[in-house]
Scaffold this active site. Sequence first.
Site, PDB file in Angstrom:
ATOM      1  N   ARG A  82     -10.731  12.213  46.403  1.00  0.00           N
ATOM      2  CA  ARG A  82      -9.714  12.880  45.598  1.00  0.00           C
ATOM      3  C   ARG A  82     -10.189  13.152  44.171  1.00  0.00           C
ATOM      4  O   ARG A  82      -9.636  13.985  43.472  1.00  0.00           O
ATOM      5  CB  ARG A  82      -8.418  12.047  45.606  1.00  0.00           C
ATOM      6  CG  ARG A  82      -7.196  12.804  45.153  1.00  0.00           C
ATOM      7  CD  ARG A  82      -5.909  12.319  45.836  1.00  0.00           C
ATOM      8  NE  ARG A  82      -5.793  10.898  45.960  1.00  0.00           N
ATOM      9  CZ  ARG A  82      -5.304  10.091  45.001  1.00  0.00           C
ATOM     10  NH1 ARG A  82      -4.914  10.580  43.842  1.00  0.00           N
ATOM     11  NH2 ARG A  82      -5.202   8.798  45.228  1.00  0.00           N
ATOM     12  N   TYR A 136       1.029  38.811  43.375  1.00  0.00           N
ATOM     13  CA  TYR A 136       1.179  38.339  44.750  1.00  0.00           C
ATOM     14  C   TYR A 136       2.576  37.762  44.910  1.00  0.00           C
ATOM     15  O   TYR A 136       3.086  37.058  44.029  1.00  0.00           O
ATOM     16  CB  TYR A 136       0.107  37.300  45.039  1.00  0.00           C
ATOM     17  CG  TYR A 136       0.302  36.536  46.317  1.00  0.00           C
ATOM     18  CD1 TYR A 136       0.474  37.192  47.535  1.00  0.00           C
ATOM     19  CD2 TYR A 136       0.316  35.148  46.313  1.00  0.00           C
ATOM     20  CE1 TYR A 136       0.666  36.484  48.704  1.00  0.00           C
ATOM     21  CE2 TYR A 136       0.494  34.426  47.485  1.00  0.00           C
ATOM     22  CZ  TYR A 136       0.667  35.108  48.674  1.00  0.00           C
ATOM     23  OH  TYR A 136       0.863  34.400  49.840  1.00  0.00           O
ATOM     24  N   ASP A 201      -5.666  36.907  37.713  1.00  0.00           N
ATOM     25  CA  ASP A 201      -5.922  36.759  39.149  1.00  0.00           C
ATOM     26  C   ASP A 201      -6.955  37.815  39.523  1.00  0.00           C
ATOM     27  O   ASP A 201      -6.664  39.019  39.512  1.00  0.00           O
ATOM     28  CB  ASP A 201      -4.620  36.940  39.931  1.00  0.00           C
ATOM     29  CG  ASP A 201      -4.782  36.618  41.411  1.00  0.00           C
ATOM     30  OD1 ASP A 201      -5.882  36.852  41.958  1.00  0.00           O
ATOM     31  OD2 ASP A 201      -3.806  36.148  42.031  1.00  0.00           O
ATOM     32  N   LYS A 226      -9.722  34.686  50.484  1.00  0.00           N
ATOM     33  CA  LYS A 226      -9.954  36.115  50.686  1.00  0.00           C
ATOM     34  C   LYS A 226     -11.451  36.444  50.623  1.00  0.00           C
ATOM     35  O   LYS A 226     -12.210  36.019  51.486  1.00  0.00           O
ATOM     36  CB  LYS A 226      -9.145  36.898  49.656  1.00  0.00           C
ATOM     37  CG  LYS A 226      -7.690  36.437  49.511  1.00  0.00           C
ATOM     38  CD  LYS A 226      -6.909  36.424  50.793  1.00  0.00           C
ATOM     39  CE  LYS A 226      -5.406  36.294  50.616  1.00  0.00           C
ATOM     40  NZ  LYS A 226      -4.914  35.028  50.044  1.00  0.00           N
TER      41      LYS A 226
END
Length: 407
Positions: A82, A136, A201, A226
């Site tokens: 983590r 988005y 973005d 993507k």
Amino acid sequence: MDSARTHTSPPDDVRTTAHPGRALATEAVHAGRDDLAAQGLHAPPIDLSTTYPSYDSRGEAARIDAFATTGADPEGPPVYGRLGNPTVARFETALARLEGTEAAVAFASGMAALSAVLLVRGSMGLRHVVAVRPLYGCSDHLLTAGLLGSEVTWTDPAGIADALRPDTGLVLVESPANPTLAEVDLRAVAHACGSVPLLVDNTFATPVLQRPAEQGARLVLHSATKYLGGHGDVLAGVVACDEEFAGRLRQVRFATGGVLHPLAGYLLLRGLSTLPVRVRAASANAAALVRRLAADPRVARVHYPRIGGAMVSFEVHGDPHEVIGRVRLITPAVSLGSVDTLIQHPASISHRIVDADDRREAGVSDRLLRLSVGLEDVDDLWADLDQALGERAAEAIPLREALSRAE
């Protein structure tokens, strides 16, 4: 934009900031792998460990204290999954090099990455966000619903400076935007932000077509699912930024657990190696389809950004749902940036969660279709689109007239 204009994608030999002598294509292949040869390795290893042995508990305590103070990667061997993972760190190093930033921090998804940014700013009492639509759909919803305690002011790029408040922690834009492909002047926006961090973005453009940090953005967000992954088989997000902000992001990632799996980190690093080739080849296909769509009387409007790229949006005169139902080679599915071509109806899926009036005001009409162009032969793609658009009601208009109405 007028699709007859020449787009302004960078030349193939664009240089990176970290290694000015290396082209971006070279960095895409070698970044994050610099130490392999010295270890007698060629392919990057996948470290699947969740925990690591340590017989120096005092030293371990000191390293954890240092992480709690700055969020810097602990020196020495790994501690716990983590806090960080060596395979994921390779991808982070490579992406930072491609974007021209000091660091990058990877997360389990793009939305986890955006959430971490909001939590960092919110923890400093800076909960107000200025944002430009369209974004988005889930990013829009996260801000509008205030799910993380944030408050948003929506504005156009010209109104950013006037929208800033003393508690503004972030300005958020997406360029080219999802799904209309609208673009903003990133340098002008960064100037308008003043001392407030600008988050861009960059999912659609990738560092192949633009690097927002070079234009004044402090934070660069990717849905790495993507183009960075590029094959539709990995879910991830990443923020490229300066080391100071990266430290805060790592602390949030540790506390909330939005970590990236090592296998995903490996796939992303592998995806980066072909990113420039894939983006340029898919962009060439997209530009060819734009010319054909713009000349087709069944298409009302075509959206294609000045910067180029592999994303195309177009509005049809007929029923967009029938087009979705008739494709055979192209896959009707959410997401984008894969080697194969995908099509979707944003008003029904990716932006369904956005209020209908806000959606239409941002240019997301009910007749808009979004096409993520892949690497297939462009003639095969056009043959599928042609039959999916249905019978022609009239003769095709001259190409010059079509290009004059395409944007």
